[in-house]
Design a protein around this motif. Structure first.
Motif, mmCIF file in Angstrom:
data_model
loop_
_atom_site.group_PDB
_atom_site.id
_atom_site.type_symbol
_atom_site.label_atom_id
_atom_site.label_comp_id
_atom_site.label_asym_id
_atom_site.label_seq_id
_atom_site.Cartn_x
_atom_site.Cartn_y
_atom_site.Cartn_z
ATOM 1 N N SER A 1 30.653 55.530 11.950
ATOM 2 C CA SER A 1 31.875 55.526 11.748
ATOM 3 C C SER A 1 32.441 55.308 13.242
ATOM 4 O O SER A 1 33.389 54.480 13.438
ATOM 5 C CB SER A 1 32.511 56.504 10.815
ATOM 6 N N GLU A 2 32.168 56.171 14.104
ATOM 7 C CA GLU A 2 32.621 56.203 15.484
ATOM 8 C C GLU A 2 32.390 54.794 16.279
ATOM 9 O O GLU A 2 33.204 54.372 17.037
ATOM 10 C CB GLU A 2 32.147 57.352 16.249
ATOM 11 N N SER A 3 31.208 54.467 15.806
ATOM 12 C CA SER A 3 30.596 53.186 16.353
ATOM 13 C C SER A 3 31.469 51.737 16.144
ATOM 14 O O SER A 3 31.455 51.017 17.059
ATOM 15 C CB SER A 3 29.167 52.864 16.325
ATOM 16 N N MET A 4 32.220 51.965 15.232
ATOM 17 C CA MET A 4 32.980 50.739 14.644
ATOM 18 C C MET A 4 33.816 50.400 15.758
ATOM 19 O O MET A 4 34.318 49.102 15.881
ATOM 20 C CB MET A 4 33.484 50.811 13.234
ATOM 21 N N SER A 5 34.365 51.170 16.320
ATOM 22 C CA SER A 5 35.385 50.943 17.146
ATOM 23 C C SER A 5 34.972 50.300 18.630
ATOM 24 O O SER A 5 35.807 49.670 19.367
ATOM 25 C CB SER A 5 36.171 52.172 17.875
ATOM 26 N N TYR A 6 33.623 50.442 18.634
ATOM 27 C CA TYR A 6 33.239 49.804 20.035
ATOM 28 C C TYR A 6 32.347 48.655 20.119
ATOM 29 O O TYR A 6 31.713 47.919 20.926
ATOM 30 C CB TYR A 6 32.383 50.934 20.853
ATOM 31 N N LEU A 7 32.120 47.995 18.675
ATOM 32 C CA LEU A 7 31.355 47.068 18.512
ATOM 33 C C LEU A 7 31.957 45.805 18.979
ATOM 34 O O LEU A 7 31.100 44.963 19.589
ATOM 35 C CB LEU A 7 31.211 46.982 16.897
ATOM 36 N N THR A 8 33.353 45.500 18.891
ATOM 37 C CA THR A 8 33.922 44.269 19.425
ATOM 38 C C THR A 8 33.929 44.299 20.936
ATOM 39 O O THR A 8 34.172 43.630 21.589
ATOM 40 C CB THR A 8 35.408 44.502 19.283
ATOM 41 N N MET A 9 33.422 45.548 21.514
ATOM 42 C CA MET A 9 33.384 45.559 23.164
ATOM 43 C C MET A 9 31.905 45.134 23.638
ATOM 44 O O MET A 9 31.234 45.217 24.583
ATOM 45 C CB MET A 9 33.619 46.783 23.681
ATOM 46 N N GLY A 10 30.743 44.987 22.450
ATOM 47 C CA GLY A 10 29.701 44.580 22.808
ATOM 48 C C GLY A 10 28.647 45.586 22.793
ATOM 49 O O GLY A 10 27.604 45.434 23.077
ATOM 50 N N SER A 11 29.053 46.858 22.421
ATOM 51 C CA SER A 11 27.995 48.045 22.139
ATOM 52 C C SER A 11 27.364 47.925 20.951
ATOM 53 O O SER A 11 27.642 48.920 20.246
ATOM 54 C CB SER A 11 28.796 49.137 22.322
ATOM 55 N N TRP A 12 26.625 46.845 20.444
ATOM 56 C CA TRP A 12 25.915 46.855 19.368
ATOM 57 C C TRP A 12 24.995 47.955 18.979
ATOM 58 O O TRP A 12 24.590 47.991 17.804
ATOM 59 C CB TRP A 12 25.236 45.387 19.346
ATOM 60 N N TRP A 13 24.321 48.425 20.189
ATOM 61 C CA TRP A 13 23.176 49.342 19.923
ATOM 62 C C TRP A 13 23.837 50.688 19.224
ATOM 63 O O TRP A 13 22.951 51.410 18.805
ATOM 64 C CB TRP A 13 22.567 49.764 21.130
ATOM 65 N N LEU A 14 25.103 50.902 19.359
ATOM 66 C CA LEU A 14 25.897 52.174 18.859
ATOM 67 C C LEU A 14 25.476 52.150 17.041
ATOM 68 O O LEU A 14 25.555 53.204 16.543
ATOM 69 C CB LEU A 14 27.187 52.280 19.404
ATOM 70 N N ALA A 15 25.649 51.080 16.610
ATOM 71 C CA ALA A 15 25.572 50.922 15.341
ATOM 72 C C ALA A 15 23.993 50.524 14.684
ATOM 73 O O ALA A 15 23.399 50.897 13.446
ATOM 74 C CB ALA A 15 26.617 49.924 14.676
ATOM 75 N N LEU A 16 23.432 49.598 15.401
ATOM 76 C CA LEU A 16 22.200 49.146 15.139
ATOM 77 C C LEU A 16 21.132 50.102 14.785
ATOM 78 O O LEU A 16 20.250 50.103 13.850
ATOM 79 C CB LEU A 16 21.875 47.922 16.079
ATOM 80 N N PHE A 17 20.843 51.010 15.847
ATOM 81 C CA PHE A 17 19.655 51.689 15.783
ATOM 82 C C PHE A 17 19.889 52.904 14.987
ATOM 83 O O PHE A 17 19.186 53.389 14.049
ATOM 84 C CB PHE A 17 19.169 52.290 17.312
ATOM 85 N N PRO A 18 21.111 53.449 14.883
ATOM 86 C CA PRO A 18 21.281 54.808 13.841
ATOM 87 C C PRO A 18 21.237 54.029 12.335
ATOM 88 O O PRO A 18 20.574 54.630 11.408
ATOM 89 C CB PRO A 18 22.643 55.275 14.176
#
Length: 281
Positions: free
Chosen positions: A235-252
């Protein structure tokens, strides 16, 4: 030429291969859970100098927006999900077993349980889970109770049909003629015959419980934000996906899917092992 292409797995029969698969998958799950227990939540500290670093050899899963190691957070969240899934699936199985045995007492009990099964099955699954979780004050207890109260239906339906069939058998009718009560019949005749369905049903509830726990937490109706749950991480990683932080959601998300698939594999293999029609020697 064939003697140089020897494969050790070819020498195993179906039962041995099934036991090997169960052992390997269970060992991996136990390793994940034990690793999560060894991680102290206080060690997951913020480091603003390491904010949103992509995956590397030093941080395999990268770091989040507070500089926390995502691998450590993910392992801790998986351990929490496994614990909640274990409690939820066991409670669900106990509820399903009680419901099924009540339905076998008489026609009134069967009518009542049939009505309850239809009632709970007609309600939107996720919505009911959210309402129960909110009524219990959210948190781990609310999620466990919510998942347990919404996942007993399928197993109860299967057990109810099995028990009704067993009750019409000759040896059960003979036991009643000899004066045996319903409790004795349930303990001596019914329970040994449905124990396979109970074990397999509990294992198959496990992945559903984990996924629904993550879903409810992701929507904000489950575990508290300060707990390292996979749903909160996603849930927290959704805010940062548009900034290119794909690993925050992919690996978990990927590790959660792997854990769910491992439990699904164990359930299928245990069913093969316990079902006489599938457990070939």
């Amino acid at each position: 030429m064939n003697k140089f292409n020897f494969n050790p797995l070819n020498s195993l029969n179906l039962r041995q291969k099934t036991l090997l698969i169960i052992g390997l998958t269970l060992s991996l799950l136990i390793l994940i859970f034990i690793t999560s227990l060894t991680i102290d939540s206080n060690t997951i500290t913020t480091n603003f100098m390491m904010r949103q670093h992509p995956p590397s050899f030093e941080q395999l899963f990268g770091t989040d927006w507070l500089g926390r190691d995502m691998l450590t957070r993910t392992l801790k969240g998986l351990g929490l999900s496994i614990m909640i899934g274990a409690f939820s699936s066991i409670i669900s199985s106990i509820v399903a077993m009680i419901m099924a045995f009540i339905s076998s007492i008489n026609k009134y009990g069967d009518t009542l349980i049939s009505w309850l099964i239809d009632l709970f099955a007609s309600m939107p699954h996720l919505l009911l889970l959210i309402l129960i979780s909110l009524c219990m004050g959210k948190g781990a207890l609310g999620v466990i109770v919510g998942v347990a109260c919404t996942h007993w239906i399928s197993l109860a339906r299967v057990l109810r049909v099995e028990i009704k069939e067993i009750n019409t058998s000759e040896y059960v009718n003979l036991a009643r003629k000899f004066g045996k009560n319903n409790f004795w019949i349930a303990k001596e005749h019914i329970l040994p015959l449905v124990i396979t369905q109970i074990i397999v049903g509990t294992l198959l509830i496990f992945p559903h419980a984990i996924m629904h726990e993550a879903s409810v937490t992701f929507l904000g109706f489950g575990l508290s934000p300060h707990e390292p749950a996979i749903g909160i991480i996603l849930s927290e990683s959704m805010s940062y996906l548009t900034m290119g932080s794909w690993w925050l959601a992919l690996f978990p998300g990927l590790t959660l899917l792997i854990v769910v698939l491992l439990f699904d594999i164990i359930g299928e293999q245990v069913e093969k092992l316990l079902d006489p029609t599938k457990a070939q020697k």
